[in-house]
Design a protein around this motif. Structure first.
Motif, PDB file in Angstrom:
ATOM      1  N   GLY A  99       0.789  -1.232   0.000  1.00 26.86           N
ATOM      2  CA  GLY A  99       0.000   0.000   0.000  1.00 26.86           C
ATOM      3  C   GLY A  99       0.818   1.277   0.000  1.00 26.86           C
ATOM      4  N   THR A 100       2.138   1.180   0.027  1.00 26.05           N
ATOM      5  CA  THR A 100       2.972   2.377  -0.025  1.00 26.05           C
ATOM      6  C   THR A 100       3.242   2.749  -1.480  1.00 26.05           C
ATOM      7  OG1 THR A 100       4.997   1.045   0.084  1.00 26.05           O
ATOM      8  CG2 THR A 100       4.080   1.845   2.170  1.00 26.05           C
ATOM      9  N   PRO A 101       3.429   4.037  -1.760  1.00 26.36           N
ATOM     10  CA  PRO A 101       3.664   4.439  -3.155  1.00 26.36           C
ATOM     11  C   PRO A 101       5.001   3.922  -3.664  1.00 26.36           C
ATOM     12  CG  PRO A 101       3.777   6.338  -1.672  1.00 26.36           C
ATOM     13  CD  PRO A 101       3.345   5.191  -0.851  1.00 26.36           C
ATOM     14  N   THR A 102       5.063   3.596  -4.939  1.00 23.53           N
ATOM     15  CA  THR A 102       6.336   3.235  -5.551  1.00 23.53           C
ATOM     16  C   THR A 102       7.250   4.464  -5.561  1.00 23.53           C
ATOM     17  OG1 THR A 102       5.617   3.831  -7.786  1.00 23.53           O
ATOM     18  CG2 THR A 102       5.201   1.552  -7.055  1.00 23.53           C
ATOM     19  N   GLU A 103       8.542   4.235  -5.769  1.00 23.04           N
ATOM     20  CA  GLU A 103       9.499   5.343  -5.769  1.00 23.04           C
ATOM     21  C   GLU A 103       9.195   6.358  -6.870  1.00 23.04           C
ATOM     22  OE1 GLU A 103      10.247   2.237  -5.216  1.00 23.04           O
ATOM     23  OE2 GLU A 103      11.232   2.311  -3.245  1.00 23.04           O
ATOM     24  N   SER A 104       8.620   5.908  -7.971  1.00 25.11           N
ATOM     25  CA  SER A 104       8.319   6.825  -9.070  1.00 25.11           C
ATOM     26  C   SER A 104       6.940   7.472  -8.946  1.00 25.11           C
ATOM     27  CB  SER A 104       8.414   6.095 -10.417  1.00 25.11           C
ATOM     28  OG  SER A 104       7.542   4.979 -10.446  1.00 25.11           O
ATOM     29  N   ASN A 105       6.223   7.176  -7.881  1.00 24.95           N
ATOM     30  CA  ASN A 105       4.922   7.811  -7.645  1.00 24.95           C
ATOM     31  C   ASN A 105       5.144   9.129  -6.919  1.00 24.95           C
ATOM     32  OD1 ASN A 105       2.407   8.674  -6.852  1.00 24.95           O
ATOM     33  ND2 ASN A 105       1.785   6.759  -5.891  1.00 24.95           N
ATOM     34  N   LYS A 106       5.291  10.194  -7.683  1.00 22.32           N
ATOM     35  CA  LYS A 106       5.472  11.531  -7.120  1.00 22.32           C
ATOM     36  C   LYS A 106       4.137  12.258  -6.951  1.00 22.32           C
ATOM     37  CE  LYS A 106       9.901  10.804  -7.537  1.00 22.32           C
ATOM     38  NZ  LYS A 106      10.702  10.424  -6.352  1.00 22.32           N
ATOM     39  N   ARG A 107       3.069  11.640  -7.452  1.00 21.34           N
ATOM     40  CA  ARG A 107       1.777  12.316  -7.403  1.00 21.34           C
ATOM     41  C   ARG A 107       1.210  12.390  -5.998  1.00 21.34           C
ATOM     42  NH1 ARG A 107      -3.796  12.306  -7.797  1.00 21.34           N
ATOM     43  NH2 ARG A 107      -4.660  13.608  -9.473  1.00 21.34           N
ATOM     44  N   LYS A 108       1.440  11.376  -5.190  1.00 18.29           N
ATOM     45  CA  LYS A 108       0.851  11.359  -3.843  1.00 18.29           C
ATOM     46  C   LYS A 108       1.300  12.573  -3.034  1.00 18.29           C
ATOM     47  CE  LYS A 108      -0.002   8.363   0.138  1.00 18.29           C
ATOM     48  NZ  LYS A 108       0.306   9.374   1.189  1.00 18.29           N
ATOM     49  N   SER A 109       2.595  12.840  -3.030  1.00 16.97           N
ATOM     50  CA  SER A 109       3.106  14.000  -2.302  1.00 16.97           C
ATOM     51  C   SER A 109       2.591  15.301  -2.909  1.00 16.97           C
ATOM     52  CB  SER A 109       4.638  13.986  -2.312  1.00 16.97           C
ATOM     53  OG  SER A 109       5.156  15.136  -1.685  1.00 16.97           O
ATOM     54  N   CYS A 110       2.518  15.341  -4.244  1.00 18.50           N
ATOM     55  CA  CYS A 110       2.014  16.531  -4.930  1.00 18.50           C
ATOM     56  C   CYS A 110       0.554  16.788  -4.569  1.00 18.50           C
ATOM     57  CB  CYS A 110       2.171  16.343  -6.433  1.00 18.50           C
ATOM     58  SG  CYS A 110       1.653  17.754  -7.431  1.00 18.50           S
ATOM     59  N   TYR A 111      -0.230  15.730  -4.512  1.00 21.62           N
ATOM     60  CA  TYR A 111      -1.645  15.858  -4.161  1.00 21.62           C
ATOM     61  C   TYR A 111      -1.806  16.431  -2.752  1.00 21.62           C
ATOM     62  CZ  TYR A 111      -6.426  14.537  -2.980  1.00 21.62           C
ATOM     63  OH  TYR A 111      -7.729  14.566  -2.568  1.00 21.62           O
ATOM     64  N   GLU A 112      -0.981  15.974  -1.829  1.00 21.17           N
ATOM     65  CA  GLU A 112      -1.053  16.466  -0.454  1.00 21.17           C
ATOM     66  C   GLU A 112      -0.692  17.942  -0.380  1.00 21.17           C
ATOM     67  OE1 GLU A 112       1.587  13.745   1.407  1.00 21.17           O
ATOM     68  OE2 GLU A 112       0.099  12.126   1.545  1.00 21.17           O
ATOM     69  N   ALA A 113       0.340  18.352  -1.116  1.00 17.52           N
ATOM     70  CA  ALA A 113       0.716  19.762  -1.133  1.00 17.52           C
ATOM     71  C   ALA A 113      -0.397  20.608  -1.743  1.00 17.52           C
ATOM     72  CB  ALA A 113       2.013  19.938  -1.920  1.00 17.52           C
ATOM     73  N   ALA A 114      -0.967  20.124  -2.842  1.00 18.49           N
ATOM     74  CA  ALA A 114      -2.033  20.867  -3.517  1.00 18.49           C
ATOM     75  C   ALA A 114      -3.251  21.042  -2.609  1.00 18.49           C
ATOM     76  CB  ALA A 114      -2.426  20.149  -4.803  1.00 18.49           C
ATOM     77  N   LYS A 115      -3.576  19.998  -1.870  1.00 20.37           N
ATOM     78  CA  LYS A 115      -4.721  20.056  -0.953  1.00 20.37           C
ATOM     79  C   LYS A 115      -4.492  21.090   0.142  1.00 20.37           C
ATOM     80  CE  LYS A 115      -5.202  16.518   1.693  1.00 20.37           C
ATOM     81  NZ  LYS A 115      -5.469  15.151   2.192  1.00 20.37           N
ATOM     82  N   ASN A 116      -3.248  21.203   0.607  1.00 23.00           N
ATOM     83  CA  ASN A 116      -2.943  22.090   1.724  1.00 23.00           C
ATOM     84  C   ASN A 116      -2.830  23.554   1.335  1.00 23.00           C
ATOM     85  OD1 ASN A 116      -2.909  19.997   3.595  1.00 23.00           O
ATOM     86  ND2 ASN A 116      -0.732  19.585   3.291  1.00 23.00           N
ATOM     87  N   CYS A 117      -2.776  23.834   0.050  1.00 28.35           N
ATOM     88  CA  CYS A 117      -2.694  25.250  -0.352  1.00 28.35           C
ATOM     89  C   CYS A 117      -3.772  25.596  -1.377  1.00 28.35           C
ATOM     90  CB  CYS A 117      -1.310  25.582  -0.882  1.00 28.35           C
ATOM     91  SG  CYS A 117      -0.767  24.626  -2.288  1.00 28.35           S
ATOM     92  N   SER A 118      -4.888  24.907  -1.312  1.00 28.79           N
ATOM     93  CA  SER A 118      -5.971  25.135  -2.281  1.00 28.79           C
ATOM     94  C   SER A 118      -6.523  26.558  -2.197  1.00 28.79           C
ATOM     95  CB  SER A 118      -7.104  24.127  -2.056  1.00 28.79           C
ATOM     96  OG  SER A 118      -7.627  24.233  -0.744  1.00 28.79           O
ATOM     97  N   GLU A 119      -6.472  27.185  -1.014  1.00 29.45           N
ATOM     98  CA  GLU A 119      -7.000  28.535  -0.873  1.00 29.45           C
ATOM     99  C   GLU A 119      -6.183  29.561  -1.653  1.00 29.45           C
ATOM    100  OE1 GLU A 119      -7.435  29.538   3.224  1.00 29.45           O
ATOM    101  OE2 GLU A 119      -9.012  28.050   3.593  1.00 29.45           O
ATOM    102  N   ASP A 120      -4.937  29.217  -1.980  1.00 26.40           N
ATOM    103  CA  ASP A 120      -4.098  30.127  -2.764  1.00 26.40           C
ATOM    104  C   ASP A 120      -4.457  30.109  -4.245  1.00 26.40           C
ATOM    105  OD1 ASP A 120      -2.255  31.132  -0.717  1.00 26.40           O
ATOM    106  OD2 ASP A 120      -1.558  29.065  -0.591  1.00 26.40           O
ATOM    107  N   GLU A 121      -5.273  29.142  -4.663  1.00 27.77           N
ATOM    108  CA  GLU A 121      -5.684  28.995  -6.056  1.00 27.77           C
ATOM    109  C   GLU A 121      -4.480  29.039  -7.010  1.00 27.77           C
ATOM    110  OE1 GLU A 121      -8.871  31.584  -7.181  1.00 27.77           O
ATOM    111  OE2 GLU A 121      -9.952  31.305  -5.294  1.00 27.77           O
ATOM    112  N   PRO A 122      -3.530  28.118  -6.840  1.00 23.02           N
ATOM    113  CA  PRO A 122      -2.341  28.127  -7.705  1.00 23.02           C
ATOM    114  C   PRO A 122      -2.646  27.653  -9.120  1.00 23.02           C
ATOM    115  CG  PRO A 122      -2.291  26.236  -6.229  1.00 23.02           C
ATOM    116  CD  PRO A 122      -3.492  27.050  -5.823  1.00 23.02           C
TER     117      PRO A 122
END
Length: 369
Positions: free
Chosen positions: A111-134
């Motif tokens: 259940g852990t992301p593969t080493e080439s799965n960079k999307r999971k971390s990106c998704y978490e960052a995007a969720k945490n700054c959604s109010e900035d409307e990047p």
């Protein structure tokens, strides 16, 4: 082009035969889904197909699937099952109708992301700054090769004329494989990718297309699927696509993925102050971004970022208005308007856009160092 047609087995296939079978009717409740993912190199794209008996309206409705990770550099043969989690759906421009393309995340057996799965971390960052409307826009440069690895249209035993007439060029001696470019452009529009445009680039056989502006992580989903379409369409033409950031050494331009970025406050009146503030944040973590901007932690990009051919040097950070030799460029129109966006010119053409979006959000919006 004649050399390509002679050497490529894909280009030699009679494509009209396929239409006999693609026109065969199938039941209305049948959907062919192509699952797409990033392999263990962080650059390669893989895909496989399955039949669905319903029309999904969201990625969450789609089944999780698995594949042999030992054949994609993502698992050992003794424990090779690796899992595909659907994250985005696109219309399929090849099969058309109700058939779909499915962008997927990859996960290990535990259940852990593969080493080439960079999307999971990106998704978490995007969720945490959604109010900035990047917003992001990415300019994807690429180079076309013959099947022998030689740049398409170049003399087999020499070089074309020096750079100058090829950028946004028109004419048989300046532009190669516009047919492929047009096919890719239309396929992206059909699929639902937010492609903004395309143009011939500075080096002959080099092209660019732009994706965006997109809200946050969606630019990376769109860019990966657009890359899949580019490689897939190039199969039909018998042409090879490379995202190598410096495919030809010497006095030739490299290939990048210039990334345009803004937040809500940057786009409002007085936004230039926030743009300048973001640049100072980026200045402090230059090395961190360089490592995130190509799959080999800067080793690919050091061949491109030399301070020549419209690039900054990889070793130092710089910023300037309308300066294409800077790390960060503020477009002239943005400076004059006092608001808008910045352009990060450091990402390589073979970057993982999830990593690029992730590190920019964490630096500028989440103030991580």
């Amino acid at each position: 082009m004649a050399q390509t047609l002679q050497d490529s087995p894909n280009a030699l296939i009679n494509k009209t035969v396929l239409s006999r079978y693609m026109s065969l009717p199938v039941s209305d409740d049948i959907v062919q889904a192509t699952y797409i993912w990033i392999d263990g190199t962080g650059q390669g794209i893989r895909c496989k197909d399955r039949t669905l008996t319903f029309r999904p309206k969201s990625p969450e409705e789609l089944p999780i699937w698995n594949y042999d990770g030992s054949s994609t550099y993502q698992a050992e043969g003794s424990n090779s099952d690796t899992y595909l989690h659907p994250v985005a759906i696109y219309k399929d421009p090849f099969r058309r109708g109700s058939n779909i393309l499915v962008m997927c995340d990859t996960y290990k057996f535990d259940g852990t992301p593969t080493e080439s799965n960079k999307r999971k971390s990106c998704y978490e960052a995007a969720k945490n700054c959604s109010e900035d409307e990047p917003w992001f826009g990415i300019e994807q440069e690429y180079t076309l090769l013959d099947v022998d690895g030689h740049p398409l249209g170049w003399p087999k035993n020499g070089f074309p004329g020096e750079q100058g007439p090829y950028y946004c060029g028109v004419g048989a001696t300046k532009v190669y494989a516009r047919d492929l470019v047009e096919a890719h452009y239309r396929a992206c529009l059909y699929a639902g990718i937010k492609i903004a445009g395309t143009n011939a680039e500075v080096m002959p056989a080099q092209w660019e297309y732009q994706v965006g502006p997109c809200l946050s992580i969606s630019v990376a989903d769109d860019l990966w699927v657009s890359r899949y379409l580019l490689h897939r369409i190039a199969e039909d033409f018998g042409i090879v696509v490379t995202l190598d950031p410096k495919p030809i050494s010497g006095d030739w331009n490299g290939a990048g993925a210039h990334t345009n970025f803004s937040t809500k406050v940057m786009r409002e009146d007085g936004g230039i102050r926030h743009i300048e503030s973001a640049i100072e944040k980026l200045r402090k973590v230059h090395e961190k971004h360089i490592k995130a901007y190509d799959p080999h932690e800067g080793k690919d990009n050091e061949r491109r970022l030399t301070g020549k051919h419209e690039t900054s040097t990889i070793h130092t950070f710089s910023a300037g208005v309308a300066h294409r030799g800077a790390s960060i460029r503020i477009p002239r129109g943005v400076y004059d308007d006092g608001k808008g966006y910045l352009e990060d010119r450091r990402p390589s053409s073979n970057c993982d856009p999830y990593s690029v979006v992730d590190v920019i959000l964490r630096t500028v919006c989440l103030n991580e160092v």
